[in-house]
Each structure stands twice: as structure tokens, then as C-alpha cells.
Design a protein around this motif. Sequence first.
Motif, PDB file in Angstrom:
ATOM      1  N   LEU A 133       0.850  -1.202   0.000  1.00  0.00           N
ATOM      2  CA  LEU A 133       0.000   0.000   0.000  1.00  0.00           C
ATOM      3  C   LEU A 133       0.878   1.243   0.000  1.00  0.00           C
ATOM      4  N   TYR A 134       2.031   1.132   0.605  1.00  0.00           N
ATOM      5  CA  TYR A 134       3.010   2.221   0.633  1.00  0.00           C
ATOM      6  C   TYR A 134       4.007   2.097  -0.523  1.00  0.00           C
ATOM      7  N   LEU A 135       4.563   0.908  -0.685  1.00  0.00           N
ATOM      8  CA  LEU A 135       5.649   0.718  -1.648  1.00  0.00           C
ATOM      9  C   LEU A 135       5.233   0.872  -3.107  1.00  0.00           C
ATOM     10  N   ASN A 136       4.019   0.489  -3.458  1.00  0.00           N
ATOM     11  CA  ASN A 136       3.591   0.573  -4.859  1.00  0.00           C
ATOM     12  C   ASN A 136       3.654   1.988  -5.406  1.00  0.00           C
ATOM     13  N   LYS A 137       3.625   2.977  -4.543  1.00  0.00           N
ATOM     14  CA  LYS A 137       3.647   4.382  -4.964  1.00  0.00           C
ATOM     15  C   LYS A 137       5.062   4.936  -5.095  1.00  0.00           C
ATOM     16  N   LYS A 138       6.042   4.157  -4.704  1.00  0.00           N
ATOM     17  CA  LYS A 138       7.423   4.610  -4.749  1.00  0.00           C
ATOM     18  C   LYS A 138       7.959   4.548  -6.183  1.00  0.00           C
ATOM     19  N   LYS A 139       8.877   5.457  -6.459  1.00  0.00           N
ATOM     20  CA  LYS A 139       9.423   5.632  -7.807  1.00  0.00           C
ATOM     21  C   LYS A 139      10.017   4.348  -8.399  1.00  0.00           C
ATOM     22  N   TYR A 140      10.684   3.551  -7.590  1.00  0.00           N
ATOM     23  CA  TYR A 140      11.383   2.379  -8.108  1.00  0.00           C
ATOM     24  C   TYR A 140      10.685   1.061  -7.780  1.00  0.00           C
ATOM     25  N   ALA A 141       9.425   1.106  -7.404  1.00  0.00           N
ATOM     26  CA  ALA A 141       8.691  -0.120  -7.069  1.00  0.00           C
ATOM     27  C   ALA A 141       8.647  -1.092  -8.243  1.00  0.00           C
ATOM     28  N   HIS A 142       8.647  -0.578  -9.467  1.00  0.00           N
ATOM     29  CA  HIS A 142       8.555  -1.447 -10.643  1.00  0.00           C
ATOM     30  C   HIS A 142       9.788  -2.336 -10.824  1.00  0.00           C
ATOM     31  N   VAL A 143      10.895  -1.975 -10.181  1.00  0.00           N
ATOM     32  CA  VAL A 143      12.139  -2.723 -10.344  1.00  0.00           C
ATOM     33  C   VAL A 143      12.023  -4.135  -9.794  1.00  0.00           C
ATOM     34  N   ILE A 144      11.248  -4.330  -8.718  1.00  0.00           N
ATOM     35  CA  ILE A 144      11.049  -5.669  -8.167  1.00  0.00           C
ATOM     36  C   ILE A 144       9.556  -5.957  -7.945  1.00  0.00           C
ATOM     37  N   ALA A 145       8.723  -5.391  -8.785  1.00  0.00           N
ATOM     38  CA  ALA A 145       7.277  -5.613  -8.675  1.00  0.00           C
ATOM     39  C   ALA A 145       6.902  -7.008  -9.141  1.00  0.00           C
ATOM     40  N   MET A 146       5.849  -7.550  -8.550  1.00  0.00           N
ATOM     41  CA  MET A 146       5.346  -8.850  -8.993  1.00  0.00           C
ATOM     42  C   MET A 146       4.488  -8.680 -10.250  1.00  0.00           C
ATOM     43  N   GLY A 147       3.730  -7.589 -10.325  1.00  0.00           N
ATOM     44  CA  GLY A 147       2.850  -7.372 -11.465  1.00  0.00           C
ATOM     45  C   GLY A 147       2.775  -5.905 -11.864  1.00  0.00           C
ATOM     46  N   LEU A 148       2.544  -5.701 -13.141  1.00  0.00           N
ATOM     47  CA  LEU A 148       2.501  -4.351 -13.712  1.00  0.00           C
ATOM     48  C   LEU A 148       1.198  -4.159 -14.477  1.00  0.00           C
ATOM     49  N   TYR A 149       0.807  -2.898 -14.646  1.00  0.00           N
ATOM     50  CA  TYR A 149      -0.412  -2.596 -15.403  1.00  0.00           C
ATOM     51  C   TYR A 149      -0.120  -1.514 -16.437  1.00  0.00           C
ATOM     52  N   TYR A 150      -0.994  -1.442 -17.405  1.00  0.00           N
ATOM     53  CA  TYR A 150      -0.931  -0.428 -18.468  1.00  0.00           C
ATOM     54  C   TYR A 150      -2.352  -0.025 -18.815  1.00  0.00           C
ATOM     55  N   ILE A 151      -2.588   1.267 -18.881  1.00  0.00           N
ATOM     56  CA  ILE A 151      -3.879   1.800 -19.338  1.00  0.00           C
ATOM     57  C   ILE A 151      -3.590   2.617 -20.578  1.00  0.00           C
ATOM     58  N   GLY A 152      -4.308   2.316 -21.657  1.00  0.00           N
ATOM     59  CA  GLY A 152      -4.096   3.025 -22.909  1.00  0.00           C
ATOM     60  C   GLY A 152      -5.407   3.368 -23.577  1.00  0.00           C
TER      61      GLY A 152
END
Length: 154
Positions: A133-152
Motif C-alpha cells: 500500500l506504501y511501496l507501490n507508490k514509490k518511484k522504483y517499485a517497478h524494479v522488483i514488482a510482482m505485477g505491472l499494469y498499463y492503461i491506454g
Amino acid sequence: VNVVGNGEYLPFLDETFNLIINQAVLEHAKRPSRIVKEMNRVLKRGGYVYVECPFLQEYHAYPLDFQRYTLSGLESLLSSFRKIDSGVCAGPSATFGRVFREYVASFSDNLYIHQILKILAGWIIFPIRYLDLYLNKKKYAHVIAMGLYYIGKK
């Protein structure tokens, strides 16, 4: 279920949908670019696409498991859409929890014990997921994220 089809050859007319949601599918596709092309074809002009894919996640063949995506890789794959947003949907804590579960379970070759160890480890580590809930908003969370999203948007 009203329609069953192949994501590479969707059984719909061009520009049929205002919104397409694709969750945990592209990693199972041999040709994910073909699925994205079909999504683009059946999406109306001005329509939206929402895609979720794993990045750091264990192998989960059902029936097959081919690839993972970095945030830049996901954005590149979906570059035929105009990006509205992208980021982390399952963060570093989720990654840690899943890896820990699999690590503990790997101590047994017996399927029954393997599953019990995985469940027990999951119960022990589960509360740590709330840190996302805190970490997902951090700038580098995507570096070790389990899942990613894209809205287009088309």
C-alpha cells in the motif's frame, strides 16, 4: 461464458468494444504481439485498454508460461495505444511473499508436502503484503514488482 475464442483471432467485428481488460494473459501467449494487434482491431476509436502482466513471478504454466514483462517492455508491447498510465499493481512485498513461499516449498519433492509448505509459508508471510500500500507508490517499485499494469487509449 457467452463466447470462447482464441486471443490471436478474436471472433468479433472491428471496433466492437469501448473497453478491453486483459489480465494475466499475455505471459501465456506464444505471440503476445498478435493478441495486442487483435485487441487494437476490436477496440473502438477512443476506447480504453487495461492490461496486467507479471514481472517477477514464479513459473505458473496453465497450460503454458512463456514470458514476463518489465514496465518498459509492457509499454513497448502496447505502443499501438496512447499511454494514459502504467505502473505497479502487485508490488515488491508481493514479490517477496511469492518468492518466499516457493523457496520454502522447494525443500520437498513430495507434491503433498510441497503444497503444505507453500500454504504454511504463505500464512506466515501474508501480512507483509500490506506494505505494498506504501511501496507501490514509490518511484522504483517497478524494479522488483510482482505485477505491472498499463492503461491506454486507441
